[in-house]
Scaffold this motif. Structure first.
Motif, PDB file in Angstrom:
ATOM      1  N   LYS A 112       0.851  -1.189   0.000  1.00 26.16           N
ATOM      2  CA  LYS A 112       0.000   0.000   0.000  1.00 26.16           C
ATOM      3  C   LYS A 112       0.887   1.239   0.000  1.00 26.16           C
ATOM      4  O   LYS A 112       1.907   1.286   0.689  1.00 26.16           O
ATOM      5  N   PHE A 113       0.492   2.236  -0.783  1.00 29.50           N
ATOM      6  CA  PHE A 113       1.242   3.484  -0.871  1.00 29.50           C
ATOM      7  C   PHE A 113       0.265   4.660  -0.846  1.00 29.50           C
ATOM      8  O   PHE A 113      -0.832   4.560  -1.395  1.00 29.50           O
ATOM      9  N   SER A 114       0.693   5.774  -0.231  1.00 25.73           N
ATOM     10  CA  SER A 114      -0.108   7.001  -0.224  1.00 25.73           C
ATOM     11  C   SER A 114       0.799   8.217  -0.192  1.00 25.73           C
ATOM     12  O   SER A 114       1.943   8.144   0.267  1.00 25.73           O
ATOM     13  N   LYS A 115       0.249   9.314  -0.657  1.00 20.85           N
ATOM     14  CA  LYS A 115       0.921  10.607  -0.520  1.00 20.85           C
ATOM     15  C   LYS A 115       0.164  11.392   0.557  1.00 20.85           C
ATOM     16  O   LYS A 115      -0.710  12.193   0.255  1.00 20.85           O
ATOM     17  N   ILE A 116       0.478  11.099   1.826  1.00 17.48           N
ATOM     18  CA  ILE A 116      -0.236  11.733   2.933  1.00 17.48           C
ATOM     19  C   ILE A 116       0.620  12.768   3.654  1.00 17.48           C
ATOM     20  O   ILE A 116       0.110  13.558   4.431  1.00 17.48           O
ATOM     21  N   ASP A 117       1.921  12.768   3.385  1.00 20.54           N
ATOM     22  CA  ASP A 117       2.826  13.766   3.965  1.00 20.54           C
ATOM     23  C   ASP A 117       3.013  14.863   2.935  1.00 20.54           C
ATOM     24  O   ASP A 117       3.335  14.588   1.775  1.00 20.54           O
ATOM     25  N   ARG A 118       2.794  16.109   3.359  1.00 24.33           N
ATOM     26  CA  ARG A 118       2.766  17.202   2.390  1.00 24.33           C
ATOM     27  C   ARG A 118       3.351  18.466   2.979  1.00 24.33           C
ATOM     28  O   ARG A 118       3.471  18.613   4.193  1.00 24.33           O
ATOM     29  N   VAL A 119       3.627  19.400   2.080  1.00 24.15           N
ATOM     30  CA  VAL A 119       4.013  20.760   2.451  1.00 24.15           C
ATOM     31  C   VAL A 119       3.109  21.698   1.662  1.00 24.15           C
ATOM     32  O   VAL A 119       3.051  21.635   0.434  1.00 24.15           O
ATOM     33  N   PHE A 120       2.396  22.544   2.398  1.00 21.48           N
ATOM     34  CA  PHE A 120       1.566  23.582   1.792  1.00 21.48           C
ATOM     35  C   PHE A 120       2.139  24.933   2.176  1.00 21.48           C
ATOM     36  O   PHE A 120       2.561  25.130   3.316  1.00 21.48           O
ATOM     37  N   ILE A 121       2.126  25.857   1.235  1.00 24.47           N
ATOM     38  CA  ILE A 121       2.607  27.217   1.493  1.00 24.47           C
ATOM     39  C   ILE A 121       1.556  28.205   0.998  1.00 24.47           C
ATOM     40  O   ILE A 121       0.646  27.831   0.258  1.00 24.47           O
ATOM     41  N   ASN A 122       1.706  29.456   1.409  1.00 21.56           N
ATOM     42  CA  ASN A 122       0.851  30.494   0.839  1.00 21.56           C
ATOM     43  C   ASN A 122       1.666  31.298  -0.180  1.00 21.56           C
ATOM     44  O   ASN A 122       2.874  31.066  -0.370  1.00 21.56           O
ATOM     45  N   ALA A 123       1.031  32.262  -0.818  1.00 26.35           N
ATOM     46  CA  ALA A 123       1.691  33.051  -1.867  1.00 26.35           C
ATOM     47  C   ALA A 123       2.860  33.871  -1.313  1.00 26.35           C
ATOM     48  O   ALA A 123       3.878  34.027  -1.993  1.00 26.35           O
ATOM     49  N   HIS A 124       2.745  34.356  -0.079  1.00 27.78           N
ATOM     50  CA  HIS A 124       3.849  35.117   0.523  1.00 27.78           C
ATOM     51  C   HIS A 124       5.101  34.259   0.644  1.00 27.78           C
ATOM     52  O   HIS A 124       6.209  34.715   0.366  1.00 27.78           O
ATOM     53  N   TRP A 125       4.916  33.008   1.059  1.00 24.52           N
ATOM     54  CA  TRP A 125       6.041  32.081   1.189  1.00 24.52           C
ATOM     55  C   TRP A 125       6.642  31.803  -0.198  1.00 24.52           C
ATOM     56  O   TRP A 125       7.861  31.814  -0.377  1.00 24.52           O
ATOM     57  N   ALA A 126       5.779  31.555  -1.171  1.00 24.89           N
ATOM     58  CA  ALA A 126       6.246  31.264  -2.543  1.00 24.89           C
ATOM     59  C   ALA A 126       7.037  32.440  -3.104  1.00 24.89           C
ATOM     60  O   ALA A 126       8.026  32.232  -3.830  1.00 24.89           O
ATOM     61  N   ASN A 127       6.647  33.664  -2.780  1.00 26.82           N
ATOM     62  CA  ASN A 127       7.376  34.844  -3.260  1.00 26.82           C
ATOM     63  C   ASN A 127       8.749  34.967  -2.609  1.00 26.82           C
ATOM     64  O   ASN A 127       9.684  35.460  -3.235  1.00 26.82           O
ATOM     65  N   LEU A 128       8.859  34.551  -1.358  1.00 26.11           N
ATOM     66  CA  LEU A 128      10.160  34.615  -0.673  1.00 26.11           C
ATOM     67  C   LEU A 128      11.145  33.592  -1.220  1.00 26.11           C
ATOM     68  O   LEU A 128      12.336  33.864  -1.311  1.00 26.11           O
ATOM     69  N   TRP A 129      10.652  32.409  -1.524  1.00 24.77           N
ATOM     70  CA  TRP A 129      11.510  31.321  -1.988  1.00 24.77           C
ATOM     71  C   TRP A 129      10.952  30.742  -3.290  1.00 24.77           C
ATOM     72  O   TRP A 129      10.470  29.606  -3.331  1.00 24.77           O
ATOM     73  N   PRO A 130      11.043  31.496  -4.386  1.00 23.81           N
ATOM     74  CA  PRO A 130      10.426  31.042  -5.644  1.00 23.81           C
ATOM     75  C   PRO A 130      11.109  29.832  -6.264  1.00 23.81           C
ATOM     76  O   PRO A 130      10.501  29.122  -7.061  1.00 23.81           O
TER      77      PRO A 130
END
Length: 155
Positions: A112-130
């Motif tokens: 069995k396999f799943s993608k249950i571990d994740r990283v979510f960011i907001n737009a401010h974070w994405a702008n800091l580290w594009p």
């Protein structure tokens, strides 16, 4: 430098000052429950945090949920859970950081396999580290793969 932190059931939040400036970021480590009705409570808490935080934020951890049926292999697919999780992501204004080197982050018994571990960011974070990328490492003593976030591949 850590400015403040707090714990609630299913999450640890840390406000940090970065680059020796007055700029603050919020990082929330999540361990979501398996029960769907409790997950919805956690999604609601996280949505409130995301909507009220004015700067860069990152939610990461074991969400015990998937965004699509393709993110589970040899497991039961709960479409209501998928809808609830995707609604949370949308309502909180989050960006799902994609893994560059793997489809799954958890391996269970019987293949069995799943993608249950994740990283979510907001737009401010994405702008800091594009240029930031996300990759999984090799599991050591866990059935979860570690997630490595940075600007260079660690192969």
């Amino acid at each position: 430098m850590v400015v403040k932190w707090w714990c609630k059931k299913h999450l640890i939040a840390t406000i940090m000052r970065y680059n020796d400036s007055n700029n603050l970021i919020l990082i929330v480590n999540v361990y979501a429950p398996q029960q769907e009705y409790i997950k919805k409570v956690v999604w609601s808490q996280l949505t409130r945090i995301a909507r009220n935080w004015p700067g860069p934020l990152c939610f990461l951890g074991d969400f015990n949920a998937v965004c699509s049926p393709e993110e589970r292999l040899r497991e039961i697919i709960d479409f209501n859970s998928i809808d609830s999780f995707n609604n949370f992501i949308s309502n909180a204004g989050l960006i799902d950081q994609l893994l560059v080197n793997d489809e799954f982050t958890w391996e269970g018994p019987l293949g069995k396999f799943s993608k249950i571990d994740r990283v979510f960011i907001n737009a401010h974070w994405a702008n800091l580290w594009p240029n930031a990328i996300l990759q999984s490492g090799q599991p050591d003593k866990s059935d979860h793969k570690p997630i490595i976030w940075g600007e260079k591949l660690c192969y």
